[in-house]
Structures are given as C-alpha cells and as structure tokens.
Design an enzyme around this catalytic site. Sequence first.
Site, PDB file in Angstrom:
ATOM      1  N   ASP A   1       0.836  -1.194   0.000  1.00  0.00           N
ATOM      2  CA  ASP A   1       0.000   0.000   0.000  1.00  0.00           C
ATOM      3  C   ASP A   1       0.876   1.251   0.000  1.00  0.00           C
ATOM      4  OD1 ASP A   1      -2.247  -1.614   0.160  1.00  0.00           O
ATOM      5  OD2 ASP A   1      -2.319  -1.517   2.356  1.00  0.00           O
ATOM      6  N   LYS A   2       0.318   2.331  -0.455  1.00  0.00           N
ATOM      7  CA  LYS A   2       1.062   3.595  -0.540  1.00  0.00           C
ATOM      8  C   LYS A   2       1.714   3.960   0.790  1.00  0.00           C
ATOM      9  CE  LYS A   2       0.349   8.518  -1.564  1.00  0.00           C
ATOM     10  NZ  LYS A   2      -0.655   9.549  -1.961  1.00  0.00           N
TER      11      LYS A   2
END
Length: 238
Positions: free
Chosen positions: A62-63
């Site tokens: 995930d970012k």
Amino acid sequence: MPTENFRLSLRVLHCDNSVVAIDKPPGLLVHASALDAHENITAVELLRAQLGERVAPVHRLDKGTSGVLLFARHADAAREWGLAFEQGRVRKRYLALVRGWPQQAGVIDQPLARDPELPSAGQPRLEAVTRFERLACFEWPFSVDARHATSRYALVAAEPVTGRRHQIRRHFKHIAHPLVGDATHGKGPHNRAVAQWLGVTRLWLHAQRLELQTANGPLVITAECGAEWAPLLESPAP
C-alpha cells in the site's frame, strides 16, 4: 508525504538476474492508480529510470506501507514470482503498531471480500489467514477515550499466509485492534493522537522481510525500519 522526497535514488536491497528489491519509503505509490490520480511519481517509474531498464512489481505494498518491495527484471521472472506469491510460497513478515493490546500470539482466519474499496456485501469472500505475535506493549499518558486517562497500543509482527489486498489492515480491524495511521480501516482520533505523541504521521506498517525459495536455496531480503520506529523497537518485550 511530498513526492519531491522521492527524486533521490531508491535504496536497492537485492539485485540478481531475475529480481531487484527496494526499500520503499512510506507515501510512495507502487504504480499509477486512479485512486491517487494526482500522484505522478511511482516506485515503478523511479526504479526504471534508476536502472535504465523495464521492471515490473510482482506484489503490492500500500502507498503508506514501507519496506521490501520486489520487482521482476524480465517476463519469465514476473510469471515465476507472481505465481509464487499467488500460491503462498513466499514468506512475508511485517511490523505494525496497533490500537490496544492483542493477545500474545494468534492466527486470524477470516475470509475477506475481494475488493476493499467496494462494499463487502455481494462480493465473494476469499480465504485469508494472518499469523501474528505481540512484541511490545505501550501505555501512553494521553486520553483518546474519556473513560480512560491513558491509551494503549502494541507493536506486533504479522505474517500474512495469503495475499489479499489490505489483508493485515482488515484483519486487525476485524479483531478490534486496527493499525495506527490507517485512514481507511483505523480510528481517526487514535491516528491523530499517536501522530502528535510520536511526531510522525504515517501508516504504521513496515514490510520487514521476504523469504523466497529459489533453485539455490532460500533468499532472505530485509529492510530496516526508519528512524521513526526507534521508540517502539527500543521498548522491552511484553
């Protein structure tokens, strides 16, 4: 986190003829996404420019997650390692800061809807299993809930056996110990209180280790935590 921070070279953790692994900083997208259409800098494009060749990510982070991120250097490697991840033949270990004090160790066996961005109702449920171990407990002198003068958090090691999107984040929400800094599955008041206490705003999730089985034996790739984790790692075990 401003994208200007990523104009420097990515830190390469491992590189061979098939794969290259980097230490992804938090706040950097792996590849372009409609969910972050305003972001024009990604790990894929940075690494391609850095190496002067095309690479393809073989798994996701995930970012907001930092740590080990693996790329294939050619199509055969992409197929081979993509299948290894899909079949659960890659061991992964993450560190996370969660709300409350979960049990010392456990297994979260809870099927998850395929797409966490859509309502779960009507979606097929996919098998999802996460093992975890509690590493340290914290009781910090600030109140988020008026019923308590202090607030409790824990550092955990999590090993997802399967590889569903947002699996660790969704599983710890399921057992009522959501990750700190998780704007989607966590709790805003706790996210803000901990950010103020530690002086850092981030999703507290770090991909610490990947273990890949290769023809030459196991390949272990690790990424050290950033300096912001030091107050958590220096604490005594529970």
